[in-house]
Design a protein around this motif. Structure first.
Motif, PDB file in Angstrom:
ATOM      1  N   MET A 227      11.641  77.100 -92.819  1.00 10.26           N
ATOM      2  CA  MET A 227      11.350  75.614 -93.520  1.00 10.26           C
ATOM      3  C   MET A 227       9.922  75.272 -93.793  1.00 10.26           C
ATOM      4  O   MET A 227       9.028  75.962 -92.301  1.00 10.26           O
ATOM      5  CB  MET A 227      12.100  74.745 -92.902  1.00 10.26           C
ATOM      6  CG  MET A 227      11.920  73.890 -91.439  1.00 10.26           C
ATOM      7  SD  MET A 227      13.278  73.020 -90.996  1.00 10.26           S
ATOM      8  CE  MET A 227      14.814  74.004 -90.776  1.00 10.26           C
ATOM      9  N   LYS A 228       9.772  74.367 -94.270  1.00  4.77           N
ATOM     10  CA  LYS A 228       8.471  73.949 -94.330  1.00  4.77           C
ATOM     11  C   LYS A 228       8.239  72.309 -93.921  1.00  4.77           C
ATOM     12  O   LYS A 228       9.750  71.776 -94.191  1.00  4.77           O
ATOM     13  CB  LYS A 228       7.652  74.050 -95.221  1.00  4.77           C
ATOM     14  CG  LYS A 228       6.859  75.642 -95.622  1.00  4.77           C
ATOM     15  CD  LYS A 228       5.914  74.624 -96.907  1.00  4.77           C
ATOM     16  CE  LYS A 228       6.421  74.469 -98.448  1.00  4.77           C
ATOM     17  NZ  LYS A 228       5.472  75.260 -99.161  1.00  4.77           N
ATOM     18  N   VAL A 229       7.333  71.879 -93.003  1.00  4.07           N
ATOM     19  CA  VAL A 229       7.770  70.232 -92.199  1.00  4.07           C
ATOM     20  C   VAL A 229       6.286  69.457 -91.984  1.00  4.07           C
ATOM     21  O   VAL A 229       5.755  70.174 -92.620  1.00  4.07           O
ATOM     22  CB  VAL A 229       8.082  70.495 -90.666  1.00  4.07           C
ATOM     23  CG1 VAL A 229       8.486  69.076 -90.518  1.00  4.07           C
ATOM     24  CG2 VAL A 229       9.171  71.156 -90.964  1.00  4.07           C
ATOM     25  N   GLU A 230       6.954  68.519 -93.094  1.00  6.98           N
ATOM     26  CA  GLU A 230       5.332  67.960 -93.817  1.00  6.98           C
ATOM     27  C   GLU A 230       5.729  66.541 -92.711  1.00  6.98           C
ATOM     28  O   GLU A 230       6.687  66.437 -91.617  1.00  6.98           O
ATOM     29  CB  GLU A 230       6.289  67.423 -95.378  1.00  6.98           C
ATOM     30  CG  GLU A 230       6.112  67.990 -95.483  1.00  6.98           C
ATOM     31  CD  GLU A 230       5.846  67.599 -97.647  1.00  6.98           C
ATOM     32  OE1 GLU A 230       6.016  66.182 -97.678  1.00  6.98           O
ATOM     33  OE2 GLU A 230       6.540  68.227 -98.409  1.00  6.98           O
ATOM     34  N   GLY A 231       4.456  66.398 -92.858  1.00  6.87           N
ATOM     35  CA  GLY A 231       3.835  64.527 -91.912  1.00  6.87           C
ATOM     36  C   GLY A 231       4.816  64.208 -91.875  1.00  6.87           C
ATOM     37  O   GLY A 231       5.662  62.901 -91.016  1.00  6.87           O
ATOM     38  N   SER A 232       5.889  63.315 -93.014  1.00  4.11           N
ATOM     39  CA  SER A 232       6.139  62.370 -93.592  1.00  4.11           C
ATOM     40  C   SER A 232       7.890  62.731 -92.878  1.00  4.11           C
ATOM     41  O   SER A 232       8.618  61.864 -92.503  1.00  4.11           O
ATOM     42  CB  SER A 232       6.950  62.580 -94.820  1.00  4.11           C
ATOM     43  OG  SER A 232       7.221  63.733 -95.631  1.00  4.11           O
ATOM     44  N   GLY A 233       7.877  63.949 -92.163  1.00  2.00           N
ATOM     45  CA  GLY A 233       9.565  64.665 -91.860  1.00  2.00           C
ATOM     46  C   GLY A 233      10.051  64.852 -92.371  1.00  2.00           C
ATOM     47  O   GLY A 233      11.734  65.586 -92.384  1.00  2.00           O
ATOM     48  N   SER A 234       9.561  64.675 -93.942  1.00  2.00           N
ATOM     49  CA  SER A 234      10.403  65.925 -94.940  1.00  2.00           C
ATOM     50  C   SER A 234      10.674  67.661 -94.465  1.00  2.00           C
ATOM     51  O   SER A 234       9.935  67.271 -93.748  1.00  2.00           O
ATOM     52  CB  SER A 234      10.582  65.514 -96.552  1.00  2.00           C
ATOM     53  OG  SER A 234       9.100  65.894 -97.075  1.00  2.00           O
TER      54      SER A 234
END
Lengths: 111, 117
Positions: free
Chosen positions: A48-55
């Motif tokens: 997975m990819k994880v963004e700074g927003s938590g998504s």
């Protein structure tokens, strides 16, 4: 260029949950990271990819037991209801316009 | 589903040149992607070597840049790695991979290259 840091090892019991951490270097706290799983003797597999927003955005076929989250410069991979097949090395990856870097990997042991 | 398959000699002599190819199926290397090489020395972690874009732009790991060339052959739908002046420290499993939207999302199975006389 960005640097990502991981703990070298983690352990948890069968059926429990574990949270692995990937920490971005100073000045790179907004970067997206990706998690990859490498089972013994196999090629890595994108999780997975994880963004700074938590998504987070999982790859095809990744079980629901795997999830991502974020806090500040930290990006997390949480594995719930641990199975023996989850025993593997987990790498985080990040990138910018000119480079790609991997963390040193976390070896997860399922007890 | 994209599949990547590495090929090339498993043994290279010190000071020689390591050459590997990666055949891509289930997708075109002309699509909007980056095509990467990553290596893993025995018992160690992953190291990014470099990559080539669908348009032919390249990026290399600064620590390897003077010895690395990555190229693509669109007619064969494959891309290649060339690493010169190899030493025992270049012994590793070499993976090819695809990156889309930033991260790598598909990996080849890997091929072990040993540098030894």
């Amino acid at each position: 260029q960005p640097v990502v840091t991981q703990s070298s090892s983690a352990s948890a019991s069968l059926g429990s949950s574990v949270k692995l951490t990937c920490t971005l270097s100073s000045g790179h706290s907004t970067y997206i990271i990706a998690w990859h799983q490498q089972q013994p003797g196999k090629a890595p597999r994108y999780l997975m990819k994880v963004e700074g927003s938590g998504s987070y955005n999982k790859g095809s076929g990744v079980p629901d037991r795997f999830s991502g989250s974020s806090s500040g410069s930290d990006r997390y991979l949480t594995i719930s209801n641990l199975q023996f097949e989850d025993e593997a090395d987990y790498y985080c990856e990040t990138w910018d316009s000119t480079t790609r870097v991997f963390g040193g990997g976390t070896k997860l042991t399922v007890l | 589903q994209v599949q990547l398959q590495e090929s090339g000699p498993g043994l290279v002599k010190p000071s020689g040149t390591l050459s590997l190819s990666c055949a891509v199926s289930g997708g075109s290397i002309s699509s909007t992607s980056w095509w990467s090489w990553v290596r893993q020395p025995p018992g160690k972690g992953l190291e990014w070597i470099g990559e080539i874009s669908h348009s032919g732009s390249t990026s290399y790991n600064p620590s390897l840049k003077s010895r690395v060339t990555i190229s693509a052959d669109k007619s064969k739908n494959q891309f290649s790695l060339r690493l010169t002046s190899v030493t025992a420290a270049d012994t590793a499993v070499y993976f090819c991979a695809r990156a889309v939207g930033g991260s790598i999302d598909y990996w080849g199975q890997g091929t072990l290259v040993t540098v030894s006389s």
